[in-house]
Design a protein around this motif. Structure first.
Motif: not given
Length: 776
Positions: A25-27, A356-363, A365-368
Motif C-alpha cells: 500500500s501507499i500512504k 490534539t494529535f495525529i499519528l501515522s505509524p510507519g508500518s 496505513s491507519a491514521l490515529i
C-alpha cells in the motif's frame, strides 16, 4: 463429495488471503508548498490506473491492495501545479510519500479533476454543507468584517433570530441541541450577543462543515446538528498575517515558523495567534448616533474580545501535535426602549486549552487522531425588569478526551472507530418572574464508543452504516444509537441519498419558550429529579432523544448545482425549566415532545467570475407540553420560522480581479411569541411572618395568553451589499478596502415587543461601514 468441496473452499480462502497479504500500500500527505498547510479534498491518482483518493482534513491519503512494483503518484488541484512522484511498493509493505504542490502554476488539462465532484459521488452528504474562508469572504460582510456567523445564516435549514442576541437554529433544533466544535473541542456559545460575529477567526479557518441532520456515529451527545470547525496550523515557511480595522472592531492574526523545516517534509514547529476586540459601544454613538435616539444615547451596547493561540509540532513522517488555548469574552447591555435606561447587563466568558494529535505509524496505513482538552463557559445576567433585581448565573465546565482510528480503503471506502470520555459539571442559579428560584449543580461522566464503515460499491452505490454506544453516568443510562446513510448515483450528475439515526444528549437549555427574546444562553446537565411527561407519567430516564430521517436528490447541470432535501426530526422527552414554577413545592423541570419537518431547496451557479446561490426553506416545528392550567398544549417554539429565503450573488471584476461586488437578500416569515393579557402585583412576602404585605409594593408579574406562542411578529426583510477593492503592494503584501451596507432599505425589522412598555424594539437599522485590512 462434501469433504472434497470443503477442502477446495479452504484452499481457495488460503490462496486468497495469501494473495492479499502479498499486496502492499501507499500512504502519504499532501501540502501547500507555499506555507506547509495540508491540502484538503485534493484528488490524488496513480498514473496509468483508475485508482484515486481524496485527501482528508490533514492532507492524508492512502492506496490499498497494490501489487508490488513502481507507481507514479499524481496530484492536481485548481490553481496549483500538477505534482508527480515515483513510489516503489514492496510486498506486504507500506510506502510513505509526501507531496508538495505549488500554487499559480500550469495544470495539465487532461488530469485536472474536480475534487468536489469526487466527493459528491463517493460520500453520502445528507444535510452536509462544507464551508471555506473563500466562500465566507464572498458574502456581503456586515461591518466590513467577514465572519462565519454571517455565512451560516444563508445555509439551508438554518434560522437566525436577530442581529442582537441572535442565535442559530438548525432544522428544528435549538442551540443547546447543536454541537459546535473547534478542532474537535466543544464550544458552548460561539456567537456574540451582537449576533453578526462569532468567536472564530475567519482567516484561521482551514475548513468548516455543517451537518444539519443525519450525522454519523463519530458525533455524540447532541440531538439536532453539528458545526465542525478546523483551524490552520500556521505558516511553516515564513511570517504572515493580517491586521484589520473597522468601526466595529480591530483584529489581528499572526502565523509563522518557530522552527523551519530544513528541507521540504522535515520536522517543523509553527504558531498561529489571533485577537479580536470590539469597541462598538464607543464608536457607534459618534458614527451611528444619527440613525436613532437609542444609538445616540447608549450606542450599540455590545462588546467582545476573542483570543486564540496554537502551536503545531510536525514530524517528518506526517505525525503532528497541536497545543492550543482560547479566551472568548462578551458583554452587553439591554436597553429599555422607552426610557433608554439600562435594564440588564449580560456577560459571558469561555476559556479553554488542550491538545490534539495525529499519528501515522510507519508500518500501518491507519491514521490515529486524539484529543484532550478542558473548557469552561460561564454566563451572568443582571436584570431589573418588572421591579425584579435578580442575577441569573449558569456555567458548564469539564474535560474531553478521545482517540479514533481511520483506515482509508479501496475505491474511497473507509473504516473508522474510536472512543470518547468526558467529565462535566454544570451550575444554575436563577429566579423566574414569580421569584421562584432554581439552584442546580450537576456532575456527569460520559463514555462512548463508535464504529462506522463506508463501503462504496463501484461507482453507483454507497452504504454507510455506523453505531454509537453512549453511557451517561449521572443517569445510569446506556444509549445504543444506530445510524445509516446511503447514496445511489443514477448518473455522475444525478444522485439520490438518504440518512437516518437515533441520537441522545443529557444537556438542557436555560431558555424558556415563553420568552419573546432571551439573551441568557445557559447550559445544564440533565437533572436526576423526578420528571413527568405530558401524560402525567414519570420518565423512565431523563435523557433526551431524537430520531432523524432525511433524504434528497442532487442534480448537476454544467455549472449549476441543485440540491433538494426533505427531512424530519422527532424529539422525545424534551426537558426544560418549569416556566410556571411559583413555589418550592412545584417541580423544577417539565418534559414534553416535539417534532420538526421541512424541505430545503438550494441552487448554486459558479462559473468564472460569477457566483450565485439561492436557498429556499420551509419548516414546521411543534412542541407539546403542559401549561399553567395543567392542560396539554401543542405550540410552535419561538424560532418556528415557516419560510426562509436567501438570495446571494457575488461578482469579481477588473483585469487583475481586484474588485468584488456582493449582495444578499433575506426574506423570513414571522416568528411566534406568547401574547400578554395583563399584569399583576406579585407581593414580596419577605423572610419574616411580620412582613408588611399591605404596605410594601410587590414585583410586577405578567399574565400570559392562554395559548403558548399564539401570536406572530411581522415578516423579516433585509438587503446587504458590499464592495471590496484590493491593492497589491507586493506579491506577498496586499491591502483590502471593504465598504458595506447592511439593511440597505432601512426596514424596521421587529426584534421584540417589550412586555412592560408595549414598545417595539427593532433590529439594526441601515448600517454602513468601511474597513481596511492588510494581508502579508
Amino acid at each position: 463429495m462434501q469433504k472434497r468441496f470443503g477442502l477446495t473452499a479452504i484452499l481457495f480462502l488460503i490462496l486468497s488471503f495469501s494473495s492479499f497479504a502479498q499486496n502492499g500500500s501507499i500512504k502519504g500527505f499532501i501540502y501547500d508548498n507555499s506555507n506547509g498547510e495540508p491540502m484538503i479534498n485534493t484528488v490524488i491518482r496513480l498514473q496509468g490506473t483508475k485508482m484515486g483518493a481524496v485527501s482528508d482534513l490533514n492532507g492524508y491519503f492512502t492506496f490499498a491492495q497494490l501489487a508490488p512494483g513502481s507507481y507514479t503518484v499524481m496530484a492536481t488541484a485548481l490553481g496549483y501545479d500538477t505534482v508527480l512522484q515515483e513510489v516503489s511498493v514492496a510486498a506486504e509493505g507500506v510506502a510513505s510519500v509526501k507531496l508538495f504542490i505549488s500554487p499559480k502554476g500550469k495544470t495539465l488539462e487532461d488530469v485536472e479533476i474536480n475534487a468536489k465532484q469526487v466527493d459528491k459521488t463517493t460520500k453520502v452528504g445528507v444535510g452536509v454543507t462544507a464551508i471555506t474562508p473563500t466562500e465566507i469572504n464572498r458574502l456581503p460582510s456586515v461591518g466590513g468584517e467577514p465572519d462565519i456567523a454571517q455565512f451560516l445564516q444563508v445555509l439551508p435549514g438554518v434560522v437566525f433570530t436577530g442581529d442582537q442576541g441572535g442565535q442559530l437554529y438548525i432544522r428544528g433544533g435549538s442551540p443547546t441541541q447543536t454541537g459546535i466544535l473547534l478542532d474537535g473541542v466543544t464550544i458552548y456559545n460561539p456567537f456574540h450577543t451582537i449576533g453578526l460575529f462569532s468567536v472564530f477567526e475567519t482567516d484561521a479557518i482551514r475548513s468548516a462543515e455543517v451537518i444539519s441532520s443525519g450525522f454519523g456515529a463519530q458525533y455524540g451527545n447532541r440531538t439536532s446538528a453539528i458545526v465542525d470547525v478546523r483551524t490552520k496550523d500556521g505558516n511553516k515557511n515564513a511570517l504572515a498575517g493580517k491586521f484589520s480595522l473597522s468601526p466595529i472592531m480591530a483584529h489581528a492574526m499572526l502565523e509563522g515558523p518557530l522552527m523551519k523545516p530544513k528541507t521540504a517534509g522535515d520536522a517543523s514547529i509553527s504558531f498561529l495567534l489571533s485577537a479580536k476586540h470590539s469597541y462598538l459601544e464607543s464608536t457607534s454613538k459618534t458614527l451611528y448616533g444619527g440613525l436613532n435616539e437609542s444609538i445616540k444615547s447608549n450606542g450599540l451596547p455590545f462588546g467582545f474580545t476573542d483570543l486564540y493561540g496554537k502551536v503545531s509540532f510536525g514530524l517528518d513522517n506526517g505525525s503532528k501535535l497541536n497545543i492550543f488555548g482560547f479566551n472568548f469574552d462578551d458583554n452587553a447591555k439591554i436597553i429599555n426602549p422607552r426610557t433608554l435606561s439600562t435594564e440588564a447587563g449580560l456577560r459571558w466568558n469561555a476559556v479553554g486549552a488542550g491538545t490534539t494529535f495525529i499519528l501515522s505509524p510507519g508500518s500501518s496505513s491507519a491514521l490515529i487522531n486524539g484529543k484532550f482538552a478542558y473548557s469552561k463557559y460561564a454566563i451572568e445576567l443582571d436584570e431589573t425588569t418588572g421591579g425584579l433585581n435578580t442575577t441569573r448565573q449558569s456555567s458548564i465546565a469539564g474535560f474531553e478526551a478521545g482517540l479514533d482510528f481511520t483506515y482509508y480503503l479501496k475505491n474511497y471506502s473507509q473504516l473508522k472507530y474510536g472512543f470518547e470520555v468526558s467529565g462535566l459539571n454544570s451550575t444554575l442559579d436563577y429566579a423566574n418572574q414569580f421569584n421562584a428560584s432554581f439552584d442546580q449543580q450537576r456532575n456527569n461522566t460520559n463514555a462512548s464508543v463508535f464504529l462506522s464503515y463506508r463501503k462504496n460499491f463501484g461507482d453507483k452505490f454507497i452504504f454507510d452504516p455506523s453505531f454509537r454506544l453512549q453511557y451517561y453516568s449521572s443517569l445510569a443510562t446506556i444509549s445504543p444509537e444506530p445510524r445509516l446513510g446511503m447514496k445511489y448515483n443514477v448518473t455522475p450528475d444525478i444522485r439520490l441519498k438518504a440518512a437516518a439515526g437515533i441520537y441522545s444528549q443529557n444537556i438542557i437549555s436555560t431558555k424558556s419558550d415563553k420568552d419573546i427574546v432571551n439573551f441568557f444562553t445557559g447550559f445544564l446537565l440533565s437533572p436526576d429529579q423526578t420528571i413527568y411527561n405530558t401524560e402525567g407519567q414519570r420518565l423512565k430516564t431523563n435523557l433526551q432523544r431524537a430520531y432523524h430521517v432525511a433524504g434528497g436528490i442532487e442534480v448537476d447541470i454544467q455549472e449549476v448545482e441543485i440540491n433538494i432535501e426533505p427531512w424530519y426530526k422527532l424529539f422525545t422527552d424534551y426537558t426544560e425549566l418549569n416556566r410556571y414554577k411559583q413555589s418550592s413545592t412545584d417541580p423544577n423541570f417539565i418534559a414534553g415532545n416535539g417534532d420538526a419537518r421541512g424541505i430545503d431547496f438550494s441552487l448554486k451557479y459558479n462559473y468564472k467570475r460569477l457566483y450565485l446561490w439561492s436557498v429556499f426553506s420551509y419548516q414546521k416545528i411543534t412542541f407539546t407540553t403542559r401549561d399553567n392550567r395543567d392542560s396539554v398544549q401543542t405550540y410552535p417554539p419561538p424560532f418556528d420560522r415557516r419560510f426562509n429565503m436567501n438570495l446571494f450573488g457575488s461578482y469579481t471584476a477588473g483585469k487583475k480581479r481586484d474588485w468584488d461586488f456582493s449582495i444578499r437578500y433575506n426574506l423570513g416569515s414571522p416568528f411566534p411569541f406568547t401574547l400578554t393579557q395583563g399584569f399583576f402585583e406579585n407581593p414580596d412576602l419577605g423572610s419574616s411572618v411580620n412582613s408588611n404585605v399591605t404596605g410594601t409594593n410587590g414585583n410586577i408579574g405578567v399574565l400570559y395568553g392562554e395559548q403558548i406562542n399564539g401570536g406572530r411578529l411581522s415578516w423579516y426583510h433585509r438587503v446587504d451589499i458590499s464592495v471590496k477593492k484590493q491593492f497589491t503592494l507586493s506579491p506577498k503584501s496586499k491591502i483590502d478596502a471593504i465598504f458595506s451596507v447592511s439593511n440597505v432599505a432601512n426596514r424596521n425589522n421587529i426584534f421584540y415587543v417589550d412586555r412592560f412598555t408595549n414598545t417595539r424594539v427593532y433590529q439594526l437599522p441601515l448600517f454602513p461601514s468601511l474597513s481596511v485590512a492588510w494581508n502579508f
